[in-house]
Design an enzyme around this catalytic site. Sequence first.
Site, PDB file in Angstrom:
ATOM      1  N   PRO A   2     -58.858  10.213  -1.752  1.00  0.00           N
ATOM      2  CA  PRO A   2     -57.955   9.381  -2.445  1.00  0.00           C
ATOM      3  C   PRO A   2     -58.544   9.133  -3.944  1.00  0.00           C
ATOM      4  O   PRO A   2     -59.507   8.671  -4.053  1.00  0.00           O
ATOM      5  CB  PRO A   2     -57.878   8.103  -1.468  1.00  0.00           C
ATOM      6  CG  PRO A   2     -58.367   8.501  -0.174  1.00  0.00           C
ATOM      7  CD  PRO A   2     -59.443   9.567  -0.464  1.00  0.00           C
ATOM      8  N   GLU A   3     -57.545   9.345  -4.544  1.00  0.00           N
ATOM      9  CA  GLU A   3     -57.685   8.916  -6.128  1.00  0.00           C
ATOM     10  C   GLU A   3     -56.948   7.575  -6.388  1.00  0.00           C
ATOM     11  O   GLU A   3     -56.623   6.933  -5.631  1.00  0.00           O
ATOM     12  CB  GLU A   3     -57.368  10.304  -7.005  1.00  0.00           C
ATOM     13  CG  GLU A   3     -58.168  11.592  -6.561  1.00  0.00           C
ATOM     14  CD  GLU A   3     -57.743  12.763  -7.163  1.00  0.00           C
ATOM     15  OE1 GLU A   3     -57.370  12.504  -8.625  1.00  0.00           O
ATOM     16  OE2 GLU A   3     -57.932  13.949  -6.927  1.00  0.00           O
ATOM     17  N   LYS A  58     -61.253   3.702  -7.863  1.00  0.00           N
ATOM     18  CA  LYS A  58     -60.987   4.422  -6.411  1.00  0.00           C
ATOM     19  C   LYS A  58     -61.473   3.252  -5.403  1.00  0.00           C
ATOM     20  O   LYS A  58     -61.415   3.704  -4.265  1.00  0.00           O
ATOM     21  CB  LYS A  58     -61.575   5.596  -6.145  1.00  0.00           C
ATOM     22  CG  LYS A  58     -61.220   6.678  -7.138  1.00  0.00           C
ATOM     23  CD  LYS A  58     -61.920   7.985  -6.856  1.00  0.00           C
ATOM     24  CE  LYS A  58     -61.900   9.157  -8.040  1.00  0.00           C
ATOM     25  NZ  LYS A  58     -62.546  10.299  -7.711  1.00  0.00           N
ATOM     26  N   ARG A 256     -66.394  22.032  -7.901  1.00  0.00           N
ATOM     27  CA  ARG A 256     -65.237  21.351  -7.781  1.00  0.00           C
ATOM     28  C   ARG A 256     -64.049  22.704  -7.859  1.00  0.00           C
ATOM     29  O   ARG A 256     -64.040  23.370  -8.844  1.00  0.00           O
ATOM     30  CB  ARG A 256     -64.848  20.242  -8.457  1.00  0.00           C
ATOM     31  CG  ARG A 256     -65.751  19.313  -8.353  1.00  0.00           C
ATOM     32  CD  ARG A 256     -65.842  18.825  -6.917  1.00  0.00           C
ATOM     33  NE  ARG A 256     -64.599  18.279  -6.426  1.00  0.00           N
ATOM     34  CZ  ARG A 256     -64.331  16.990  -6.571  1.00  0.00           C
ATOM     35  NH1 ARG A 256     -64.923  16.212  -7.216  1.00  0.00           N
ATOM     36  NH2 ARG A 256     -63.189  16.726  -5.741  1.00  0.00           N
TER      37      ARG A 256
END
Length: 269
Positions: A2-3, A58, A256
């Site tokens: 979750p960002e 976050k 990433r």
Amino acid sequence: MPELPEVETVRRTLENFILNKKIEDIKILYPKIIDDDQEEFVQTLKNKTFTEIDRVGKYLIFKLEDVAFISHLRMEGKYQICKKGDILSKHDHVIFVLDEGMELRYNDVRKFGRMKLVDYDDYKNQLPLSKLGPEPFEIDYLELYQKLKKKNKAIKTVLLDQSIMTGIGNIYANEICYQMHLNPYTKANVLSKKRVKELVDVACEILNKAILQGGTTIHSFSANGIDGLFQVQLKVHMQKHCPLGHEIKKVMINERGTYYCPICQKAKR
């Protein structure tokens, strides 16, 4: 993971359910979620009433009268509102038993999430929040420009550095680079002041749109079982073609997964 938009969606959703609710008990089923002594965590929060939920990057900050705790969802953490007596899920790890027959359950398949008591008034100056940079909504582009001038790294990597600017994760970093027609390999220290201002503006625009859509639901994210809708607006992240029909390329930058359009985001020579 979750960002910022997803965590903000969780914050807004939970406010509708738990504000002014009292914690009657806390059941800790997986102790490693708690970064404090378990007994201290329980006794500090027990019989306290939720008064506010804040968010920094976050992180969620739950405020209860004169005490507070911080929660980081990490990869797959989520909160669910349940009734007392509802069957526990296999991955429910912390149960906040509330008054009026309710429970706030923290569920985390991978068990990476963490909770920690923090100072009620000064939590932004305590670890881990004290290490975070400003959010895109708060940062001055000239301040960011000065930070980027010191970073001889790919802009995609720098966007994920929470100490520089907090709240942006992999999904939105990919989307920001695409909207700017910015190659993700571009060194951060070559961006002009004009481009850095554009970066801040685009980041705010995309994050605000995502918040209005309830975030992006990919894999496990949901806010109390309600999926976000921004995933249908993603231009490159996990897409096969960009909006102009060009094939999307997936590469690894600093380990990433990075999605970009080699045509729309050509590297400058």
